[in-house]
Scaffold this motif. Structure first.
Motif, PDB file in Angstrom:
ATOM      1  N   ARG A 105     -10.746  13.576  -2.055  1.00  0.00           N
ATOM      2  CA  ARG A 105     -10.493  12.391  -2.866  1.00  0.00           C
ATOM      3  C   ARG A 105      -9.522  11.452  -2.144  1.00  0.00           C
ATOM      4  NH1 ARG A 105     -11.576  10.815  -7.746  1.00  0.00           N
ATOM      5  NH2 ARG A 105     -12.319  12.829  -8.489  1.00  0.00           N
ATOM      6  N   LEU A 106      -9.901  10.173  -2.011  1.00  0.00           N
ATOM      7  CA  LEU A 106      -9.054   9.192  -1.333  1.00  0.00           C
ATOM      8  C   LEU A 106      -8.024   8.581  -2.284  1.00  0.00           C
ATOM      9  CD1 LEU A 106      -8.385   7.580   1.218  1.00  0.00           C
ATOM     10  CD2 LEU A 106     -10.136   5.934   0.547  1.00  0.00           C
ATOM     11  N   PHE A 107      -8.410   8.367  -3.533  1.00  0.00           N
ATOM     12  CA  PHE A 107      -7.509   7.735  -4.489  1.00  0.00           C
ATOM     13  C   PHE A 107      -7.041   8.751  -5.522  1.00  0.00           C
ATOM     14  CE2 PHE A 107     -10.143   4.301  -2.839  1.00  0.00           C
ATOM     15  CZ  PHE A 107      -9.158   3.423  -2.414  1.00  0.00           C
ATOM     16  N   PRO A 108      -5.721   8.827  -5.748  1.00  0.00           N
ATOM     17  CA  PRO A 108      -5.164   9.818  -6.687  1.00  0.00           C
ATOM     18  C   PRO A 108      -5.344   9.373  -8.137  1.00  0.00           C
ATOM     19  CG  PRO A 108      -3.408   8.553  -5.676  1.00  0.00           C
ATOM     20  CD  PRO A 108      -4.680   8.088  -5.051  1.00  0.00           C
ATOM     21  N   ILE A 109      -6.232  10.052  -8.871  1.00  0.00           N
ATOM     22  CA  ILE A 109      -6.417   9.717 -10.274  1.00  0.00           C
ATOM     23  C   ILE A 109      -5.980  10.862 -11.194  1.00  0.00           C
ATOM     24  CG2 ILE A 109      -8.245   8.035  -9.882  1.00  0.00           C
ATOM     25  CD1 ILE A 109     -10.266  10.192 -10.692  1.00  0.00           C
ATOM     26  N   MET A 110      -5.652  11.985 -10.611  1.00  0.00           N
ATOM     27  CA  MET A 110      -5.189  13.120 -11.394  1.00  0.00           C
ATOM     28  C   MET A 110      -3.698  12.943 -11.699  1.00  0.00           C
ATOM     29  SD  MET A 110      -8.034  14.657 -11.514  1.00  0.00           S
ATOM     30  CE  MET A 110      -7.779  16.297 -12.136  1.00  0.00           C
ATOM     31  N   SER A 111      -3.189  13.749 -12.605  1.00  0.00           N
ATOM     32  CA  SER A 111      -1.760  13.686 -12.908  1.00  0.00           C
ATOM     33  C   SER A 111      -0.964  14.187 -11.700  1.00  0.00           C
ATOM     34  CB  SER A 111      -1.446  14.532 -14.140  1.00  0.00           C
ATOM     35  OG  SER A 111      -1.782  15.872 -13.903  1.00  0.00           O
ATOM     36  N   GLY A 112       0.285  13.840 -11.656  1.00  0.00           N
ATOM     37  CA  GLY A 112       1.142  14.301 -10.572  1.00  0.00           C
ATOM     38  C   GLY A 112       1.621  13.186  -9.654  1.00  0.00           C
ATOM     39  N   THR A 113       1.105  11.983  -9.822  1.00  0.00           N
ATOM     40  CA  THR A 113       1.621  10.842  -9.065  1.00  0.00           C
ATOM     41  C   THR A 113       2.113   9.800 -10.060  1.00  0.00           C
ATOM     42  OG1 THR A 113      -0.509   9.681  -8.955  1.00  0.00           O
ATOM     43  CG2 THR A 113       0.002  11.205  -7.157  1.00  0.00           C
ATOM     44  N   ALA A 114       3.098   9.039  -9.650  1.00  0.00           N
ATOM     45  CA  ALA A 114       3.654   8.000 -10.525  1.00  0.00           C
ATOM     46  C   ALA A 114       2.657   6.859 -10.692  1.00  0.00           C
ATOM     47  CB  ALA A 114       4.960   7.481  -9.938  1.00  0.00           C
ATOM     48  N   ASP A 115       2.855   6.078 -11.740  1.00  0.00           N
ATOM     49  CA  ASP A 115       2.035   4.895 -11.963  1.00  0.00           C
ATOM     50  C   ASP A 115       2.290   3.882 -10.858  1.00  0.00           C
ATOM     51  OD1 ASP A 115       1.256   6.098 -14.304  1.00  0.00           O
ATOM     52  OD2 ASP A 115       2.480   4.814 -15.596  1.00  0.00           O
ATOM     53  N   LEU A 116       1.254   3.172 -10.483  1.00  0.00           N
ATOM     54  CA  LEU A 116       1.335   2.192  -9.405  1.00  0.00           C
ATOM     55  C   LEU A 116       2.401   1.130  -9.672  1.00  0.00           C
ATOM     56  CD1 LEU A 116       0.155   1.231  -6.721  1.00  0.00           C
ATOM     57  CD2 LEU A 116      -1.635   0.050  -8.017  1.00  0.00           C
ATOM     58  N   ASP A 117       2.506   0.651 -10.898  1.00  0.00           N
ATOM     59  CA  ASP A 117       3.501  -0.368 -11.213  1.00  0.00           C
ATOM     60  C   ASP A 117       4.925   0.150 -11.040  1.00  0.00           C
ATOM     61  OD1 ASP A 117       2.884   1.227 -13.533  1.00  0.00           O
ATOM     62  OD2 ASP A 117       4.004  -0.195 -14.757  1.00  0.00           O
ATOM     63  N   ASN A 118       5.147   1.455 -11.273  1.00  0.00           N
ATOM     64  CA  ASN A 118       6.483   2.022 -11.070  1.00  0.00           C
ATOM     65  C   ASN A 118       6.843   2.079  -9.586  1.00  0.00           C
ATOM     66  OD1 ASN A 118       6.778   2.344 -13.818  1.00  0.00           O
ATOM     67  ND2 ASN A 118       6.057   4.448 -13.798  1.00  0.00           N
ATOM     68  N   TYR A 119       5.867   2.430  -8.736  1.00  0.00           N
ATOM     69  CA  TYR A 119       6.105   2.394  -7.290  1.00  0.00           C
ATOM     70  C   TYR A 119       6.480   0.974  -6.860  1.00  0.00           C
ATOM     71  CZ  TYR A 119       4.003   7.032  -6.412  1.00  0.00           C
ATOM     72  OH  TYR A 119       3.715   8.370  -6.375  1.00  0.00           O
ATOM     73  N   ALA A 120       5.719  -0.003  -7.321  1.00  0.00           N
ATOM     74  CA  ALA A 120       5.965  -1.397  -6.931  1.00  0.00           C
ATOM     75  C   ALA A 120       7.344  -1.855  -7.383  1.00  0.00           C
ATOM     76  CB  ALA A 120       4.880  -2.305  -7.506  1.00  0.00           C
ATOM     77  N   LYS A 121       7.707  -1.554  -8.621  1.00  0.00           N
ATOM     78  CA  LYS A 121       9.015  -1.978  -9.126  1.00  0.00           C
ATOM     79  C   LYS A 121      10.145  -1.367  -8.318  1.00  0.00           C
ATOM     80  CE  LYS A 121      11.906  -2.512 -13.178  1.00  0.00           C
ATOM     81  NZ  LYS A 121      12.726  -3.417 -12.436  1.00  0.00           N
ATOM     82  N   VAL A 140       0.874  -1.169   0.000  1.00  0.00           N
ATOM     83  CA  VAL A 140       0.000   0.000   0.000  1.00  0.00           C
ATOM     84  C   VAL A 140       0.913   1.222   0.000  1.00  0.00           C
ATOM     85  CG1 VAL A 140      -1.792   1.284   1.228  1.00  0.00           C
ATOM     86  CG2 VAL A 140      -1.785  -1.224   1.293  1.00  0.00           C
ATOM     87  N   PHE A 141       0.743   2.076  -0.981  1.00  0.00           N
ATOM     88  CA  PHE A 141       1.524   3.300  -1.107  1.00  0.00           C
ATOM     89  C   PHE A 141       0.618   4.454  -0.694  1.00  0.00           C
ATOM     90  CE2 PHE A 141       3.034   0.158  -4.074  1.00  0.00           C
ATOM     91  CZ  PHE A 141       4.398   0.157  -3.841  1.00  0.00           C
ATOM     92  N   VAL A 142       0.918   5.040   0.464  1.00  0.00           N
ATOM     93  CA  VAL A 142       0.087   6.121   1.015  1.00  0.00           C
ATOM     94  C   VAL A 142       0.798   7.437   0.715  1.00  0.00           C
ATOM     95  CG1 VAL A 142      -1.027   7.042   3.066  1.00  0.00           C
ATOM     96  CG2 VAL A 142      -0.742   4.561   2.819  1.00  0.00           C
ATOM     97  N   LEU A 143       0.191   8.232  -0.168  1.00  0.00           N
ATOM     98  CA  LEU A 143       0.797   9.461  -0.660  1.00  0.00           C
ATOM     99  C   LEU A 143       0.224  10.681   0.050  1.00  0.00           C
ATOM    100  CD1 LEU A 143       0.432   8.666  -4.463  1.00  0.00           C
ATOM    101  CD2 LEU A 143       2.295   8.020  -2.937  1.00  0.00           C
ATOM    102  N   SER A 144       1.072  11.681   0.227  1.00  0.00           N
ATOM    103  CA  SER A 144       0.632  12.945   0.813  1.00  0.00           C
ATOM    104  C   SER A 144      -0.382  13.608  -0.114  1.00  0.00           C
ATOM    105  CB  SER A 144       1.839  13.860   1.010  1.00  0.00           C
ATOM    106  OG  SER A 144       1.425  15.110   1.484  1.00  0.00           O
ATOM    107  N   ASN A 145      -1.486  14.061   0.446  1.00  0.00           N
ATOM    108  CA  ASN A 145      -2.530  14.725  -0.346  1.00  0.00           C
ATOM    109  C   ASN A 145      -2.240  16.216  -0.371  1.00  0.00           C
ATOM    110  OD1 ASN A 145      -4.795  15.590  -1.633  1.00  0.00           O
ATOM    111  ND2 ASN A 145      -6.238  14.546  -0.293  1.00  0.00           N
ATOM    112  N   GLU A 146      -1.340  16.602  -1.231  1.00  0.00           N
ATOM    113  CA  GLU A 146      -0.915  18.006  -1.313  1.00  0.00           C
ATOM    114  C   GLU A 146      -1.978  18.913  -1.915  1.00  0.00           C
ATOM    115  OE1 GLU A 146       2.726  17.783  -3.476  1.00  0.00           O
ATOM    116  OE2 GLU A 146       3.699  16.588  -1.931  1.00  0.00           O
ATOM    117  N   HIS A 147      -2.948  18.345  -2.607  1.00  0.00           N
ATOM    118  CA  HIS A 147      -3.998  19.137  -3.248  1.00  0.00           C
ATOM    119  C   HIS A 147      -5.168  19.404  -2.308  1.00  0.00           C
ATOM    120  CE1 HIS A 147      -1.843  18.408  -6.940  1.00  0.00           C
ATOM    121  NE2 HIS A 147      -1.925  17.117  -6.738  1.00  0.00           N
ATOM    122  N   GLY A 148      -5.133  18.755  -1.136  1.00  0.00           N
ATOM    123  CA  GLY A 148      -6.276  18.879  -0.243  1.00  0.00           C
ATOM    124  C   GLY A 148      -7.448  18.118  -0.827  1.00  0.00           C
TER     125      GLY A 148
END
Length: 105
Positions: A39-55, A28-36
């Protein structure tokens, strides 16, 4: 490494034991919600793809001397469960990881 407990559970005389089916990797990758916002899940641009975090996490862990010393190899990962979400309330960004052997019984 020969003689380690991990190797005895996985290999016997350079062959995989029948009871070894590989590993499951959960993260589980818990990211800082800098946009306030709410929204619980980041679907906007500005976060890396989930597979890149995992790799990145898998490479960091499995390339470490601790994993190499006991002979664990990331090619034995057979299943992954991955989640990327924003922090909630005062929660601090972090990564949760669980790796365990697959068991059929």
């Amino acid at each position: 490494m020969p003689g380690t407990n991990n190797e005895k559970l996985i290999k016997d005389q350079d062959k995989f034991v029948d009871e070894f089916y590989g590993y499951e990797f959960d993260a589980v990758f818990v990211l800082s919600n800098e946009h306030g916002g709410d929204r619980l899940f980041p679907i906007m641009s500005g976060t890396a793809d989930l597979d890149n975090y995992a790799k990145a996490v898998i490479d960091m862990m499995f390339e470490s001397s601790a994993f190499k010393d006991v002979g664990v190899n990331d090619r034995w990962i057979q299943s992954m469960n991955l989640t990327k979400r924003y922090t909630i309330g005062d929660e601090v960004s972090h990564i949760e990881v669980d790796i365990h052997q697959i068991s059929l019984g």
